[in-house]
Design a protein around this motif. Structure first.
Motif, short mmCIF file in Angstrom:
data_model
loop_
_atom_site.label_atom_id
_atom_site.label_comp_id
_atom_site.label_asym_id
_atom_site.label_seq_id
_atom_site.Cartn_x
_atom_site.Cartn_y
_atom_site.Cartn_z
N UNK A 198 0.67 -1.02 0.36
CA UNK A 198 0.44 0.00 0.09
C UNK A 198 0.75 0.80 -0.31
N UNK A 199 1.53 1.59 1.02
CA UNK A 199 2.83 3.09 1.07
C UNK A 199 3.90 2.65 -0.27
N UNK A 200 3.73 1.03 -1.32
CA UNK A 200 4.29 1.77 -2.21
C UNK A 200 3.27 1.56 -3.38
N UNK A 278 12.15 -1.88 3.70
CA UNK A 278 11.05 -0.93 2.74
C UNK A 278 12.06 0.17 2.35
N UNK A 279 13.21 0.32 3.03
CA UNK A 279 14.93 1.44 2.23
C UNK A 279 15.57 0.55 1.32
N UNK A 280 15.83 -0.79 1.78
CA UNK A 280 16.14 -1.53 0.47
C UNK A 280 15.49 -2.02 -0.95
N UNK A 281 14.29 -1.82 -0.78
CA UNK A 281 12.97 -2.26 -1.80
C UNK A 281 13.12 -0.82 -2.76
N UNK A 282 12.99 0.06 -1.25
CA UNK A 282 13.10 1.85 -2.97
C UNK A 282 14.59 1.60 -3.66
N UNK A 283 15.80 0.94 -2.92
CA UNK A 283 16.49 1.32 -3.68
C UNK A 283 16.97 0.55 -4.59
#
Length: 429
Positions: A198-200, A278-283
């Motif tokens: 959801x936040x993604x 989430x930090x790594x997934x966003x990277x």
């Protein structure tokens, strides 16, 4: 008795069909039960009946009780004027009471079926409906012919593709027909891996792909837009974060991102392995969208599954080789997007995108490509597929696992056994 049971016994004619009479004593012979209508209006269309030796062609309506016709106000709805038979479980109205009628006041022939159904069929229905097992037919699943199971899995898989395609087409509408933007949004949701989906999704709506692609040659700027808008750059804990913050302030003003900045608490961290933070997934997302000039072309234009998987297994910026979160260094972080994640992207992003594009273009070849991808990928391994395997269901490919998941979610869990070929086979006995 639920109406779904009436639909089932009428469609398959699982009741004594000889000597049928209406509640008024008229003889009834079913020449053809008609076809199940899943849209608005009567339950079966194009039925053919002999009522008192007169042939009728029209629709058939099902209710638990005769009085439901009036309760649902069908007597005022002209869509029900062509009903030729009202099939009910129980006639709950006395002969002197008002019965079902059409808008012109003509009475409906009513057939009560509770006395013409085999007790054994009712027992089998009760057994499925009240089963305490994780799926209603768990105790009898191995009795079902393999061909019936295969056929039902194919049906479940096609239903899953249709449903996911419809969801994708909704996103296409939201993006004003922009398939590149749609591919980007789908990818972002998939990389949220359920817990942060959801936040993604919110982030991908706020930071458009068009803005990202203007800076795809400078990875740190793309990261700045994503991390800053995600609300994850609050503290200048190290030099890298300071750089990101500086870039974000400039880009947020340029693209009007400040007012839509998310809060850090919207992201979930609990019970996640560091590789799913989430930090790594966003990277990883930042690297993916900057490494490929066109995500849509990559997803829809690549038919070689090995090439596609290789293109997805990227490594983010060097900072993430020693970090899972900002300011917390580790000796060596497993930061690359691995094979398991790449498989998930193909199953949950590429395949639905292909199915939706097939509808959009009117070209079934894209559906065929989606199915071939699933057949070439290994099955997903989770608690649900493992439970299916305990029943002897061979779950070897992603097609199998996706079909098994759909079968459980859409048929087994809500106990829609009568809509399932496996349940129908067990009901038949």
């Amino acid at each position: 008795m639920p109406e779904s049971f009436l639909y089932f016994i009428w469609q398959y004619q699982y009741f004594t069909t000889t000597g049928l009479t209406t509640t008024d004593g008229e003889t009834v012979q079913v020449l053809h039960p008609g076809f199940r209508n899943h849209n608005a209006g009567p339950d079966f269309t194009n039925a053919r009946l002999l009522i008192n030796d007169v042939e009728w062609v029209g629709t058939v309506e099902m209710h638990t009780y005769t009085s439901d016709w009036l309760t649902h106000r069908h007597q005022y709805d002209r869509a029900y004027d062509n009903v030729i038979l009202h099939v009910v479980w129980q006639d709950d109205r006395s002969k002197n009471s008002r019965r079902g009628e059409r808008t012109n006041g003509t009475a409906l022939p009513t057939l009560e079926v509770n006395s013409v159904i085999s007790p054994a069929l009712l027992d089998r229905y009760a057994e499925l409906n009240h089963s305490p097992e994780w799926i209603p037919c768990a105790g009898r699943f191995r009795e079902v012919p393999p061909l019936k199971i295969t056929s039902m899995l194919d049906k479940a898989m096609l239903q899953r593709l249709e449903r996911k395609a419809a969801n994708v087409l909704d996103v296409v509408v939201q993006t004003n027909g922009d398939w590149e933007e749609t591919a980007y949004r789908l990818l972002a949701v998939t990389m949220g891996f359920k817990i942060n989906a959801d936040p993604m999704a919110q982030l991908s709506r706020t930071v458009p792909l068009k803005a990202i692609l203007k800076h795809r040659d400078v990875l740190v700027q793309v990261e700045a837009m994503l991390f800053g808008t995600a609300g994850l750059l609050d503290d200048e804990v190290d030099e890298y974060v300071t750089t990101l913050l500086r870039e974000y302030r400039f880009l947020a003003a340029k693209y009007g991102l400040t007012n839509n900045r998310m809060a850090a608490h919207e992201w979930k961290w609990g019970r996640l392995r560091p590789a799913n933070f989430p930090t790594l997934r966003l990277a990883q997302l930042a690297r993916l969208v900057t490494q490929h000039a066109s995500l849509f072309s990559l997803f829809v234009g690549t038919s070689d599954v090995d090439r596609l998987l290789k293109a997805l297994q990227i490594t983010p910026a060097s900072y993430w080789q020693t970090h899972y979160r900002f300011g917390k260094a580790t000796e060596q972080a497993s930061s690359s997007l691995g094979l398991t994640s790449a498989l998930a992207i193909v199953v949950n992003t590429v395949v639905p995108l292909l199915a939706a594009y097939a509808h959009h273009r009117g070209q079934p070849a894209y559906i065929d490509r989606a199915i071939r991808l699933l057949e070439r990928l290994p099955a997903e391994k989770n608690h649900l597929t493992e439970r299916w395997e305990t029943l002897g269901l061979g779950v070897q490919t992603a097609f199998d696992s996706q079909a098994a998941i759909e079968l459980y979610n859409e048929f087994c869990f809500p106990k829609k056994c009568l809509n399932c070929q496996i349940g129908a086979a067990l009901m038949k006995g």
